[in-house]
Design a protein around this motif. Structure first.
Motif, PDB file in Angstrom:
ATOM      1  N   GLY A  90       0.788  -1.216   0.000  1.00  0.00           N
ATOM      2  CA  GLY A  90       0.000   0.000   0.000  1.00  0.00           C
ATOM      3  C   GLY A  90       0.821   1.267   0.000  1.00  0.00           C
ATOM      4  N   ILE A  91       1.996   1.224  -0.622  1.00  0.00           N
ATOM      5  CA  ILE A  91       2.911   2.371  -0.653  1.00  0.00           C
ATOM      6  C   ILE A  91       2.835   3.039  -2.011  1.00  0.00           C
ATOM      7  CG2 ILE A  91       5.327   3.078  -0.527  1.00  0.00           C
ATOM      8  CD1 ILE A  91       5.758   0.679   1.389  1.00  0.00           C
ATOM      9  N   ASP A  92       2.398   4.283  -2.040  1.00  0.00           N
ATOM     10  CA  ASP A  92       2.281   5.015  -3.302  1.00  0.00           C
ATOM     11  C   ASP A  92       3.642   5.447  -3.836  1.00  0.00           C
ATOM     12  OD1 ASP A  92      -0.502   4.826  -3.372  1.00  0.00           O
ATOM     13  OD2 ASP A  92      -0.740   6.649  -2.169  1.00  0.00           O
ATOM     14  N   ARG A  93       4.494   5.982  -2.947  1.00  0.00           N
ATOM     15  CA  ARG A  93       5.807   6.475  -3.356  1.00  0.00           C
ATOM     16  C   ARG A  93       6.812   6.120  -2.271  1.00  0.00           C
ATOM     17  NH1 ARG A  93       5.972  12.576  -4.528  1.00  0.00           N
ATOM     18  NH2 ARG A  93       7.727  12.006  -5.872  1.00  0.00           N
ATOM     19  N   ALA A  94       8.045   5.832  -2.702  1.00  0.00           N
ATOM     20  CA  ALA A  94       9.078   5.438  -1.748  1.00  0.00           C
ATOM     21  C   ALA A  94      10.435   5.944  -2.197  1.00  0.00           C
ATOM     22  CB  ALA A  94       9.126   3.914  -1.608  1.00  0.00           C
ATOM     23  N   HIS A  95      11.318   6.136  -1.243  1.00  0.00           N
ATOM     24  CA  HIS A  95      12.737   6.268  -1.545  1.00  0.00           C
ATOM     25  C   HIS A  95      13.234   4.873  -1.940  1.00  0.00           C
ATOM     26  CE1 HIS A  95      12.846  10.294   0.238  1.00  0.00           C
ATOM     27  NE2 HIS A  95      12.169   9.788   1.263  1.00  0.00           N
TER      28      HIS A  95
END
Length: 292
Positions: A90-95
């Motif tokens: 459920g992660i839209d954006r990540a490093h």
């Protein structure tokens, strides 16, 4: 927290999360044939003090599905796996932090899925670009003429793995790390022996797969898209790297628009204790600036 995710039909990937759930996500992508637990624990802990850190086992490593012998795949499929991990969690954006092959996969994400990245850190890898390298004096070097992999690494890779049992396999992998680490820092045999023992215990057996070396690498160049990059990118220069020696990192920083370059003194193509603090500092400075 550990869990399995279904990345594609018949493909299950082991994942682990560490750090505060509400912290900015940071996805670690390891190199070829390397389990996610090959990321050293002190580095993961240092990053998890500021981020929700996710690491995972590639296909044909660790506890993930080992499908290549029956269902060969392409290297870009491994980049799709990284997106599947983010989707499932459920992660839209990540490093994203990628090392070696993981750095190439991170470049594919920069090029093909920039909307999913907060930033990218590229460690000990080479550019997925046909753009020539420009020396400080302004002269150019075609990509094909950049330095190749050191002969001692190629000789080690050419040796058949054989079947020697867990202890012998761990010793073989420690020797592999000794060569990859370069010759500028003292080699910590005990650290890498413990690392390999942890990988074997995590995997449940001592076999290693050559799948990533045999997978189809075609179609990976992203010259134009990397030149238009708008995601904050950091290139880590490892001056003693025998796989992608300088000026590979300098070339990569030129190919990825807006990329910055940080050198970790003495670093080779490995993550020994001596480089972990400066590496964590560089990554966290980068992600902190990108998160804003």
């Amino acid at each position: 927290m550990q869990q399995f995710i279904d990345a594609a039909p018949g493909i299950r990937l082991w994942t682990e999360q560490r750090g505060a759930r509400d912290a900015a996500p940071l996805l670690l992508i390891m190199g070829a044939r390397a389990s996610g637990v090959a990321w050293p624990e002190p580095l993961v802990d240092a990053l998890a003090a500021h981020h929700r850190v996710i690491r995972y086992d590639h296909r044909d490593t660790g506890r993930s599905t080992w499908p290549f012998e029956e269902r060969p795949y392409r290297i870009p499929d491994l980049a799709d796996d990284a997106i599947a991990v983010l989707d499932h969690l459920g992660i839209d954006r990540a490093h994203v932090v990628g090392m070696s092959l993981g750095g190439m996969l991170a470049q594919l994400l920069l090029a093909d899925h920039p909307d999913r990245l907060l930033s990218a850190t590229l460690i000990s890898t080479s550019a997925l670009s046909s753009t020539p390298y420009t020396r400080p004096d302004g002269s150019t070097v075609p990509v094909a003429e950049l330095p190749g992999i050191a002969p001692e690494v190629l000789e080690l890779w050419a040796r058949p793995a054989g079947e020697h049992g867990p202890a012998a396999e761990a010793a073989r992998q420690v020797e592999h790390w000794r060569v990859l680490a370069g010759d500028r820092l003292p080699f910590d045999t005990g650290f890498f022996r413990a690392l390999e023992q942890r990988v074997i215990e995590h995997t449940g057996h001592h076999r290693t797969s050559t799948a990533h070396g045999r997978a189809n690498h075609d179609g990976m160049l992203r010259t134009d898209r990397l030149a238009r990059n708008a995601v904050p990118a950091l290139v880590i220069c490892a001056p003693a790297d025998p796989v992608f020696p300088p000026p590979h990192p300098q070339h990569l920083a030129q190919c990825v628009r807006g990329a910055s370059l940080v050198e970790i003194p003495g670093m080779g193509h490995a993550l020994p204790p001596a480089v972990l603090d400066p590496l964590a500092t560089a990554i966290l400075r980068h992600t902190g600036a990108a998160t804003g």
